[in-house]
Design a protein around this motif. Structure first.
Motif, short mmCIF file in Angstrom:
data_model
loop_
_atom_site.label_atom_id
_atom_site.label_comp_id
_atom_site.label_asym_id
_atom_site.label_seq_id
_atom_site.Cartn_x
_atom_site.Cartn_y
_atom_site.Cartn_z
N ILE A 106 -1.72 -4.14 -0.29
CA ILE A 106 -2.05 -2.87 0.35
C ILE A 106 -0.96 -1.88 -0.03
CG2 ILE A 106 -2.48 -1.73 2.55
CD1 ILE A 106 -3.33 -4.46 3.64
N PRO A 107 -1.34 -0.90 -0.83
CA PRO A 107 -0.31 -0.04 -1.44
C PRO A 107 0.42 0.82 -0.42
CG PRO A 107 -2.52 0.76 -1.95
CD PRO A 107 -2.69 -0.52 -1.23
N PHE A 108 1.61 1.17 -0.79
CA PHE A 108 2.43 2.10 -0.01
C PHE A 108 1.89 3.49 -0.31
CE2 PHE A 108 6.36 4.29 1.16
CZ PHE A 108 6.68 3.59 2.30
N LYS A 109 1.48 4.19 0.73
CA LYS A 109 0.76 5.45 0.50
C LYS A 109 1.70 6.63 0.29
CE LYS A 109 -3.33 5.93 3.15
NZ LYS A 109 -3.69 6.69 4.23
N ASP A 110 1.29 7.50 -0.59
CA ASP A 110 2.02 8.73 -0.83
C ASP A 110 1.99 9.59 0.42
OD1 ASP A 110 3.00 11.13 -1.56
OD2 ASP A 110 1.80 11.33 -3.38
N PRO A 111 3.17 9.94 0.94
CA PRO A 111 3.20 10.68 2.20
C PRO A 111 2.52 12.05 2.11
CG PRO A 111 5.42 10.08 1.47
CD PRO A 111 4.49 9.65 0.41
N LEU A 112 2.33 12.55 0.91
CA LEU A 112 1.79 13.90 0.78
C LEU A 112 0.27 13.93 0.64
CD1 LEU A 112 4.49 15.46 -1.53
CD2 LEU A 112 4.20 15.74 0.93
N GLU A 113 -0.34 12.76 0.63
CA GLU A 113 -1.78 12.73 0.45
C GLU A 113 -2.52 13.50 1.54
OE1 GLU A 113 -4.03 8.90 -0.20
OE2 GLU A 113 -2.35 8.74 -1.59
N ASN A 114 -3.57 14.19 1.14
CA ASN A 114 -4.33 14.96 2.11
C ASN A 114 -5.47 14.16 2.71
OD1 ASN A 114 -2.91 17.37 2.15
ND2 ASN A 114 -3.90 18.08 0.28
#
Length: 421
Positions: free
Chosen positions: A234-242
DNA sequence: TCTGGGGTCCTAGGACCC
DNA sequence: TCTGGGGTCCTAGGACCC
């Protein structure tokens, strides 16, 4: 290695921060409309108030135990959440913090993980913000959840912080974890697994991958299974994703039967959703409106939902454009007769605002409208409480939700600052 | 009597999370 | 009288394409 930092009974901790007299008294926080219990302090859990319990059903238990009751105060919780997250960012670097929810964050701890950092994270957050947290560290997110849960469960032994590192740690932790307590295994799957005799996390981990794929929702189940074996999937998500979808939905304070009130509510929710949309500099290509009405049956609680959606000729972030459509949908949905309990507005097909596709037939420059929205948002953000709004939202708002026990917004409103004598 | 194979896109609905 | 709000991801199946 990853770590999961989770605030303990977050909403209750926020309330206690400004009410030290409640330190050892049980505390609960209610959902919007004072409907159900959505946060409980340890003492409240011990008394036997379950998560999600309808308030009216537990009122007697709550009152006879002198539980302190609060309506939810999202201004306060949001602000304190920001402080906790900022503290974490300061310690491990901005790009290594994934805010998972208002009270939880995953941290990417990199390759050279030093177990001691779990303790120092905890200390610093508690010292800087006053909010108590639990820390669970492990090679995968699912295992972090397991670690975090056990850290909380054995507070005395772990000091609310637990690291699962080698296979022996992991096996022991999974043997102690019921299958339904795993992240990603909800009520349905837990039931199914139990019927098959798979009662613990460890038993699930021991099943063959193919079996898991067939019986646990395909790749979703397979990912959980691999994560149990220490393989990060389960990938570490980009904090800036909308966001891909933005919605504003509410129960009414009391049932609504008038078309005008439905229109006011839908206009208000559209304005709120549009505000969230502009905050991420997005534009919406589709809108949906839904209404929920009481069912005819007297003895059962089976609300009836009806919904309509529309695709816009051109994606927009302008409140007045969006509400033209949502109000038309509301008109089409409304029937006189039913008592409506709830309404909602959902914006989807979101695109970044600067990339909005032009349309040959709407060539008119919209710069003016854009400035109008900016001004509106600025005023409402600094002054708050809808200082400026569209007339369609209504002035009286008879349908507004109930919040009988709300605390003050100590950290975000000058007028509500705590007073110390 | 006999009627391919390989795709894409969209929607509805299920399951899950906090 | 009274049961929250805001999200995500995945799958199956239908319509359509060459």
């Amino acid at each position: 290695m990853y770590a999961l930092v989770d605030c303990n009974s977050f909403y209750c901790s926020c309330e206690r921060l400004f009410r030290p007299d409640l330190e050892s008294r049980p505390v609960v926080v209610l959902s919007n409309n004072d409907g159900c219990v959505i946060a409980r302090s340890d003492e409240a859990k011990q008394i036997g108030v379950p998560m999600g319990a309808p308030f009216f059903q537990y009122r007697d238990l709550i009152e006879s135990n002198q539980v302190a009751v609060f309506s939810s105060n999202y201004n306060l919780y949001g602000d304190l959440s920001m402080r906790v997250m900022d503290t974490l960012r300061g310690m491990v670097g901005e790009s290594n913090v994934e805010v998972y929810s208002v009270d939880e964050a995953f941290l990417d701890m990199g390759q050279n993980f030093d177990g001691k950092i779990a303790g120092s994270l905890k200390e610093r957050v508690e010292q800087w913000t006053g909010i108590k947290v639990s820390v669970g560290a492990a090679p995968t997110k699912v295992l972090c959840k397991v670690a975090n849960r056990l850290a909380k469960k054995h507070k005395e032994a772990t000091g609310c912080s637990l690291v699962l590192r080698d296979e022996a740690d992991i096996r022991q932790a999974l043997e102690e974890t019921e299958v339904g307590d795993l992240w990603g295994i909800g009520y349905r799957y837990a039931e199914k697994l139990r019927q098959l005799g798979i009662t613990t996390g460890w038993k699930l981990a021991c099943m063959p991958g193919e079996w898991v794929r067939k019986n646990l929702g395909g790749v979703t189940g397979l990912r959980i299974h691999r994560e149990l074996h220490g393989e990060a999937c389960i990938p570490f998500k980009d904090p800036l994703e909308n966001k891909k979808m933005i919605s504003t939905t509410r129960m009414f304070g009391k049932p609504v039967t008038l078309k005008n009130e439905i229109r006011e509510a839908v206009a208000t929710y559209t304005a709120r959703a549009a505000e969230k949309l502009r905050r991420q500099q997005g534009a919406a290509g589709s809108v949906e409106v839904f209404l929920v009405a009481e069912s005819g049956g007297k003895f059962s609680y089976h609300p009836v939902k009806s919904a309509l959606s529309a695709r816009l000729p051109k994606a927009t972030m302008l409140t007045h454009e969006l509400s033209r459509y949502t109000l038309a949908l509301a008109d089409a949905l409304f029937e006189s007769g039913p008592r409506y309990l709830k309404a909602g507005v959902i914006l989807s097909d979101l695109v970044p605002d600067e990339r909005v596709q032009g349309n040959l037939f709407t060539a008119k420059s919209r710069e003016g409208d854009r400035y109008l929205m900016e001004a509106l948002d600025n005023i409402n953000f600094s002054q708050r409480d809808e200082k400026v709004k569209f007339g369609a939202s209504g002035l009286t708002k008879a349908w507004k939700m109930r919040q009988d026990c709300k605390s003050k917004r100590h950290t975000t409103r000058w007028k509500e600052l705590a007073i110390v004598r």
